[in-house]
Design an enzyme around this catalytic site. Structure first.
Site, PDB file in Angstrom:
ATOM      1  N   SER A  84      31.038  -2.216  69.790  1.00 55.87           N
ATOM      2  CA  SER A  84      30.887  -3.676  69.663  1.00 55.87           C
ATOM      3  C   SER A  84      29.892  -4.234  70.681  1.00 55.87           C
ATOM      4  O   SER A  84      29.389  -5.345  70.517  1.00 55.87           O
ATOM      5  CB  SER A  84      32.241  -4.385  69.784  1.00 55.87           C
ATOM      6  OG  SER A  84      32.766  -4.251  71.087  1.00 55.87           O
ATOM      7  N   HIS A  85      29.604  -3.490  71.756  1.00 52.33           N
ATOM      8  CA  HIS A  85      28.681  -3.998  72.776  1.00 52.33           C
ATOM      9  C   HIS A  85      27.535  -3.032  73.069  1.00 52.33           C
ATOM     10  O   HIS A  85      26.927  -3.081  74.135  1.00 52.33           O
ATOM     11  CB  HIS A  85      29.465  -4.419  74.027  1.00 52.33           C
ATOM     12  CG  HIS A  85      30.201  -5.699  73.762  1.00 52.33           C
ATOM     13  ND1 HIS A  85      31.344  -5.734  72.986  1.00 52.33           N
ATOM     14  CD2 HIS A  85      29.906  -6.985  74.060  1.00 52.33           C
ATOM     15  CE1 HIS A  85      31.741  -6.995  72.853  1.00 52.33           C
ATOM     16  NE2 HIS A  85      30.892  -7.766  73.493  1.00 52.33           N
TER      17      HIS A  85
ATOM     18  N   GLU B 229      34.142  -7.183  67.699  1.00 47.73           N
ATOM     19  CA  GLU B 229      34.971  -6.270  66.905  1.00 47.73           C
ATOM     20  C   GLU B 229      35.234  -6.888  65.527  1.00 47.73           C
ATOM     21  O   GLU B 229      35.176  -6.202  64.506  1.00 47.73           O
ATOM     22  CB  GLU B 229      36.288  -6.034  67.662  1.00 47.73           C
ATOM     23  CG  GLU B 229      37.085  -4.836  67.228  1.00 47.73           C
ATOM     24  CD  GLU B 229      36.375  -3.502  67.450  1.00 47.73           C
ATOM     25  OE1 GLU B 229      35.585  -3.363  68.387  1.00 47.73           O
ATOM     26  OE2 GLU B 229      36.610  -2.603  66.619  1.00 47.73           O
TER      27      GLU B 229
END
Ligand code: NDP
Ligand code: PYC
Length: 348
Positions: A51-52, A192
């Site tokens: 997600s990052h 997410e």
């Protein structure tokens, strides 16, 4: 770059970094920011923090489209004779400011026993663990917090007031990876939920409510409604603390103010960040070895029960990816990032 049959694309480690650098340069970020942001995205992707990792390049691009960010900002570090360091990111991304202030934070924590870095006026999109792990690598304990945009309802509420407000902590361990955790105080990070939407998957229950305040498992309804904190009123209180510690305490914005200051909804949040560093040598009165043994006893007791420490999945992913020299991302992500570079963005 290799396409596999299961809709994933294999990238060598150099290709991951190069892809991030190409996209950021195309977006118009100055070279010092390209380097700092690419390093963060590379490290997240290496540790399978999807997600990052590279996915955040879309947020970096959206932030440039709006034009409010200064993509060439030179951070100013103010360090007077106290344990507080101020890094003014001057409307740039946070990462370069933190990178430039980190040596002073470490030096001051060793001198005073504890020190705080207040980062102001920054766009912020990133994971926090690499920054607290820079502290534990230097033998210090580190704690960091940031607000974001007001997407999250407080416990008992019905609309977004709080940010997804991550908190990260890292504790140094001799000869071993540090004890680190890093999580959003919302049940799910916003990123997410966006990944669930891209994958066409429903959310688990308890993560979000829709615009009418009703529980929802639909990612779109969640993104348009409000997210929920983890742990009910406990996560909600923690999230409020983060708003205060990384906002009013350091003369910066709360999540309710972030979106208007940042520009459009798709932009990275705009606010401050606080990073605290603690020196075990000073706090334990020099009895580091005895107290390290105590900490190790705690970790051993947890592991002996079959539980895992936070970050163990991440460390295992890093070891695997480094050993095989490549990693896998969804082919759709790869295609979308390539497509991003086909049209002009920002000042490039
Ligand atoms: P996760 O829920 O993926 O993970 C949270 C933490 O819990 C990790 O340290 C993880 O370790 C650990 N963990 C997960 N499962 C277990 C388990 N079974 N036992 C023990 N530990 C476990 O994190 P989030 O999705 O909440 O956040 C992801 C990232 O998003 C973070 O890096 C955060 O900083 C970032 N974020 C950034 C925001 C911003 O505004 N800049 C806002 C919100 C989030 P492991 O990684 O090893 O699984
Ligand atoms: O995933 O919640 C999130 C997030 C917000 C800003 C950057 N990531």
């Amino acid at each position: 770059m290799t396409q596999t049959e299961d809709a994933t694309t294999q990238l060598t480690l150099d290709e991951v970094r190069a892809l991030a650098e190409r996209v950021l340069t195309h977006c118009g970020y100055a070279s010092a920011h390209v380097a700092a942001i690419s390093e963060m995205l590379y490290r997240c992707q290496l540790d399978d923090c999807q997600s990052h990792g590279l996915f955040r390049l879309f947020m970096c691009a959206n932030t440039m489209k709006d034009g409010k960010i200064d993509a060439a900002a030179s951070p100013q570090i103010h360090s007077e004779d106290t344990a507080i360091i101020r890094a003014d990111a001057r409307e740039g991304m946070s990462l370069l400011a933190v990178q430039e202030a980190m040596p002073t934070l470490i030096e001051k924590a060793r001198r005073y026993g504890m020190a705080a870095l207040a980062v102001n006026n920054c766009f912020h999109f990133s994971a926090l663990w690499p920054e607290v792990e820079a502290l534990s690598t230097a033998g210090l304990a580190g704690l960091s917090m940031v607000p974001s945009h007001s997407w999250v309802a407080p416990a008992g509420g019905t609309k977004g007031t709080l940010g997804t407000n991550p908190i990260a902590f890292s504790w140094p361990r001799k000869g071993q990876d540090p004890f680190t955790f890093d999580f959003a105080t919302s049940g799910f990070a916003r990123g997410e939920i966006e990944l669930y939407k891209r994958a066409g998957k429903p959310l688990p229950e308890g993560v979000a409510i829709d615009e009418r305040g009703q529980p929802t498992c639909d990612p779109d309804a969640a993104l348009n409604g409000a997210m929920l904190t983890f742990g009910g009123h406990k996560g909600s209180a923690l999230s409020i603390m983060i708003e205060l510690m990384a906002g009013p305490l350091i003369d910066d914005l709360i999540s309710l103010e972030s979106e208007a200051a940042a520009g459009r909804p798709g932009c990275a949040p705009y606010h401050g960040q606080i990073i605290l560093a603690f020196d075990p040598e000073k706090f334990s009165g020099g009895r580091v070895a005895q107290n390290d043994a105590r900490a190790e006893r705690l970790f051993a007791d947890i592991i002996a029960q079959g539980a895992r420490l936070p970050s163990q999945r991440r460390y295992a992913a890093r070891a695997r990816n480094l050993e095989r020299g490549y990693l896998e991302i969804p082919s759709a992500l790869y295609r979308d990032l390539e497509a991003l570079m086909e049209s002009p963005i920002g000042s490039s």
